[in-house]
Design a protein around this motif. Sequence first.
Motif, PDB file in Angstrom:
ATOM      1  N   SER A  37       0.830  -1.199   0.000  1.00  0.00           N
ATOM      2  CA  SER A  37       0.000   0.000   0.000  1.00  0.00           C
ATOM      3  C   SER A  37       0.863   1.246   0.000  1.00  0.00           C
ATOM      4  O   SER A  37       2.053   1.194   0.315  1.00  0.00           O
ATOM      5  CB  SER A  37      -0.922   0.009   1.224  1.00  0.00           C
ATOM      6  OG  SER A  37      -0.149   0.013   2.419  1.00  0.00           O
ATOM      7  N   ILE A  38       0.219   2.363  -0.349  1.00  0.00           N
ATOM      8  CA  ILE A  38       0.855   3.673  -0.277  1.00  0.00           C
ATOM      9  C   ILE A  38       0.411   4.339   1.011  1.00  0.00           C
ATOM     10  O   ILE A  38      -0.790   4.413   1.295  1.00  0.00           O
ATOM     11  CB  ILE A  38       0.461   4.546  -1.490  1.00  0.00           C
ATOM     12  CG1 ILE A  38       0.860   3.856  -2.799  1.00  0.00           C
ATOM     13  CG2 ILE A  38       1.110   5.917  -1.393  1.00  0.00           C
ATOM     14  CD1 ILE A  38       0.362   4.591  -4.043  1.00  0.00           C
ATOM     15  N   HIS A  39       1.346   4.837   1.785  1.00  0.00           N
ATOM     16  CA  HIS A  39       1.032   5.430   3.076  1.00  0.00           C
ATOM     17  C   HIS A  39       0.903   6.947   2.921  1.00  0.00           C
ATOM     18  O   HIS A  39       1.829   7.610   2.432  1.00  0.00           O
ATOM     19  CB  HIS A  39       2.118   5.105   4.101  1.00  0.00           C
ATOM     20  CG  HIS A  39       2.220   3.650   4.411  1.00  0.00           C
ATOM     21  ND1 HIS A  39       2.652   3.163   5.630  1.00  0.00           N
ATOM     22  CD2 HIS A  39       1.952   2.543   3.669  1.00  0.00           C
ATOM     23  CE1 HIS A  39       2.646   1.853   5.628  1.00  0.00           C
ATOM     24  NE2 HIS A  39       2.228   1.458   4.430  1.00  0.00           N
ATOM     25  N   LEU A  40      -0.240   7.477   3.362  1.00  0.00           N
ATOM     26  CA  LEU A  40      -0.495   8.909   3.316  1.00  0.00           C
ATOM     27  C   LEU A  40      -0.622   9.465   4.727  1.00  0.00           C
ATOM     28  O   LEU A  40      -1.010   8.740   5.660  1.00  0.00           O
ATOM     29  CB  LEU A  40      -1.779   9.210   2.541  1.00  0.00           C
ATOM     30  CG  LEU A  40      -1.874   8.695   1.101  1.00  0.00           C
ATOM     31  CD1 LEU A  40      -3.224   9.087   0.497  1.00  0.00           C
ATOM     32  CD2 LEU A  40      -0.737   9.233   0.255  1.00  0.00           C
ATOM     33  N   ALA A  41      -0.325  10.744   4.872  1.00  0.00           N
ATOM     34  CA  ALA A  41      -0.510  11.434   6.146  1.00  0.00           C
ATOM     35  C   ALA A  41      -1.314  12.696   5.899  1.00  0.00           C
ATOM     36  O   ALA A  41      -0.920  13.549   5.100  1.00  0.00           O
ATOM     37  CB  ALA A  41       0.826  11.768   6.787  1.00  0.00           C
ATOM     38  N   LEU A  42      -2.463  12.795   6.581  1.00  0.00           N
ATOM     39  CA  LEU A  42      -3.289  13.992   6.514  1.00  0.00           C
ATOM     40  C   LEU A  42      -2.845  14.923   7.634  1.00  0.00           C
ATOM     41  O   LEU A  42      -2.905  14.550   8.812  1.00  0.00           O
ATOM     42  CB  LEU A  42      -4.774  13.642   6.694  1.00  0.00           C
ATOM     43  CG  LEU A  42      -5.527  12.999   5.522  1.00  0.00           C
ATOM     44  CD1 LEU A  42      -4.963  11.637   5.161  1.00  0.00           C
ATOM     45  CD2 LEU A  42      -7.018  12.883   5.863  1.00  0.00           C
ATOM     46  N   ARG A  43      -2.381  16.119   7.278  1.00  0.00           N
ATOM     47  CA  ARG A  43      -1.849  17.045   8.268  1.00  0.00           C
ATOM     48  C   ARG A  43      -2.659  18.331   8.248  1.00  0.00           C
ATOM     49  O   ARG A  43      -2.762  18.998   7.214  1.00  0.00           O
ATOM     50  CB  ARG A  43      -0.375  17.332   7.992  1.00  0.00           C
ATOM     51  CG  ARG A  43       0.506  16.088   8.172  1.00  0.00           C
ATOM     52  CD  ARG A  43       1.928  16.330   7.731  1.00  0.00           C
ATOM     53  NE  ARG A  43       2.751  15.135   7.956  1.00  0.00           N
ATOM     54  CZ  ARG A  43       4.013  15.015   7.558  1.00  0.00           C
ATOM     55  NH1 ARG A  43       4.596  16.026   6.897  1.00  0.00           N
ATOM     56  NH2 ARG A  43       4.685  13.897   7.790  1.00  0.00           N
ATOM     57  N   ALA A  44      -3.245  18.660   9.398  1.00  0.00           N
ATOM     58  CA  ALA A  44      -4.097  19.842   9.492  1.00  0.00           C
ATOM     59  C   ALA A  44      -3.767  20.609  10.758  1.00  0.00           C
ATOM     60  O   ALA A  44      -3.513  20.010  11.816  1.00  0.00           O
ATOM     61  CB  ALA A  44      -5.568  19.436   9.489  1.00  0.00           C
ATOM     62  N   TRP A  45      -3.776  21.934  10.658  1.00  0.00           N
ATOM     63  CA  TRP A  45      -3.521  22.793  11.810  1.00  0.00           C
ATOM     64  C   TRP A  45      -4.835  23.224  12.427  1.00  0.00           C
ATOM     65  O   TRP A  45      -5.808  23.507  11.725  1.00  0.00           O
ATOM     66  CB  TRP A  45      -2.713  24.023  11.396  1.00  0.00           C
ATOM     67  CG  TRP A  45      -1.277  23.707  11.116  1.00  0.00           C
ATOM     68  CD1 TRP A  45      -0.748  23.286   9.940  1.00  0.00           C
ATOM     69  CD2 TRP A  45      -0.198  23.762  12.049  1.00  0.00           C
ATOM     70  NE1 TRP A  45       0.599  23.071  10.065  1.00  0.00           N
ATOM     71  CE2 TRP A  45       0.973  23.366  11.353  1.00  0.00           C
ATOM     72  CE3 TRP A  45      -0.100  24.107  13.395  1.00  0.00           C
ATOM     73  CZ2 TRP A  45       2.220  23.308  11.950  1.00  0.00           C
ATOM     74  CZ3 TRP A  45       1.153  24.052  13.998  1.00  0.00           C
ATOM     75  CH2 TRP A  45       2.291  23.651  13.296  1.00  0.00           C
ATOM     76  N   THR A  46      -4.855  23.264  13.754  1.00  0.00           N
ATOM     77  CA  THR A  46      -6.056  23.654  14.477  1.00  0.00           C
ATOM     78  C   THR A  46      -5.664  24.297  15.796  1.00  0.00           C
ATOM     79  O   THR A  46      -4.497  24.236  16.208  1.00  0.00           O
ATOM     80  CB  THR A  46      -6.960  22.433  14.731  1.00  0.00           C
ATOM     81  OG1 THR A  46      -8.161  22.840  15.381  1.00  0.00           O
ATOM     82  CG2 THR A  46      -6.258  21.408  15.618  1.00  0.00           C
ATOM     83  N   LYS A  47      -6.611  24.903  16.468  1.00  0.00           N
ATOM     84  CA  LYS A  47      -6.340  25.444  17.792  1.00  0.00           C
ATOM     85  C   LYS A  47      -6.139  24.292  18.769  1.00  0.00           C
ATOM     86  O   LYS A  47      -6.787  23.244  18.659  1.00  0.00           O
ATOM     87  CB  LYS A  47      -7.485  26.345  18.241  1.00  0.00           C
ATOM     88  CG  LYS A  47      -7.601  27.631  17.425  1.00  0.00           C
ATOM     89  CD  LYS A  47      -8.708  28.521  17.950  1.00  0.00           C
ATOM     90  CE  LYS A  47      -8.772  29.818  17.140  1.00  0.00           C
ATOM     91  NZ  LYS A  47      -9.853  30.717  17.625  1.00  0.00           N
ATOM     92  N   THR A  48      -5.249  24.486  19.699  1.00  0.00           N
ATOM     93  CA  THR A  48      -4.845  23.412  20.604  1.00  0.00           C
ATOM     94  C   THR A  48      -6.021  22.731  21.309  1.00  0.00           C
ATOM     95  O   THR A  48      -6.059  21.496  21.373  1.00  0.00           O
ATOM     96  CB  THR A  48      -3.835  23.945  21.634  1.00  0.00           C
ATOM     97  OG1 THR A  48      -2.663  24.387  20.941  1.00  0.00           O
ATOM     98  CG2 THR A  48      -3.440  22.876  22.631  1.00  0.00           C
ATOM     99  N   PRO A  49      -7.016  23.459  21.845  1.00  0.00           N
ATOM    100  CA  PRO A  49      -8.128  22.767  22.496  1.00  0.00           C
ATOM    101  C   PRO A  49      -8.946  21.876  21.567  1.00  0.00           C
ATOM    102  O   PRO A  49      -9.640  20.961  22.022  1.00  0.00           O
ATOM    103  CB  PRO A  49      -8.984  23.918  23.050  1.00  0.00           C
ATOM    104  CG  PRO A  49      -8.052  25.078  23.155  1.00  0.00           C
ATOM    105  CD  PRO A  49      -7.113  24.926  22.012  1.00  0.00           C
TER     106      PRO A  49
END
Length: 271
Positions: free
Chosen positions: A222-234
């Motif tokens: 398989s191909i490994h993907l990483a979903l990366r998203a920024w959000t407020k800490t809480p």
Amino acid sequence: MDILNTTTVPLSDITLEKVVLAAIIAVIGWIVVRVLISAFTKALSRASNLPGLVLEFLVRFFAILLYVVLVLVVLATLGMDVSSVVLGLSAVIGLILGFGLQDTITNLAAGVWVAAIRPIDKGEFVEVNGISGTVTAVGIMATELLKADNTYITIPNSLVWGSPVINSSRMDTRRVEVKVRIAYDSDLNLAIRVATDLMAAHEAVLSSPGPAVVVTELGESSIHLALRAWTKTPDAGRVKGDLTRDIVGMFKEAGVEIPLPQMDVHLNGTE
């Protein structure tokens, strides 16, 4: 002639008078010790809000100290030289305290540094020495954490100061990452667009820095993907949970396959 003064215990210089007097002192002393222990326990219980375990320890320590003093008084009454005994006990107690207080002094010094530098603070979610939890107290001797499962953890300050500390609450924003695998015969560009749109549509995901999908590994099946998203800490925990849940349905609707782990086994036939 006084019989008690002239009669001695065999193989010693102790007279019967001293033995009788020592016995009387021992009985009276035992009674006095019991009274003092009872009074000390009641006074300590009324005057402080100490935990039961600490209260019991102090009472036992006080009792042992009184009994040791009583034994020394009885021995002195018998005419024995107790100075060497006192010196020996002092050396033993000093040695015990030296080893016992070594960790205490280390934790105390570490507590001063933790209080001054503040790598962690009350209410922050941290990981210390592999243990994660919310900081409930930072004392001079130990730091107290409350884990997510409501488990209460006490960590000596020497471990807090001497170990890497991961503080997940100190910064205002955090990047969350969701890892997912897709089959090699799936459309990679389509998978990236679907995952990017999913993150961009989430109300708690920040637009700057924008969400991104990266290929982290070309696995065996398989191909490994990483979903990366920024959000407020809480919101970090909620965002990661939502993305992990929703990416499965979004990939299914788009025809992107999330494969199961596979293993190819080749058997060589023998005749």
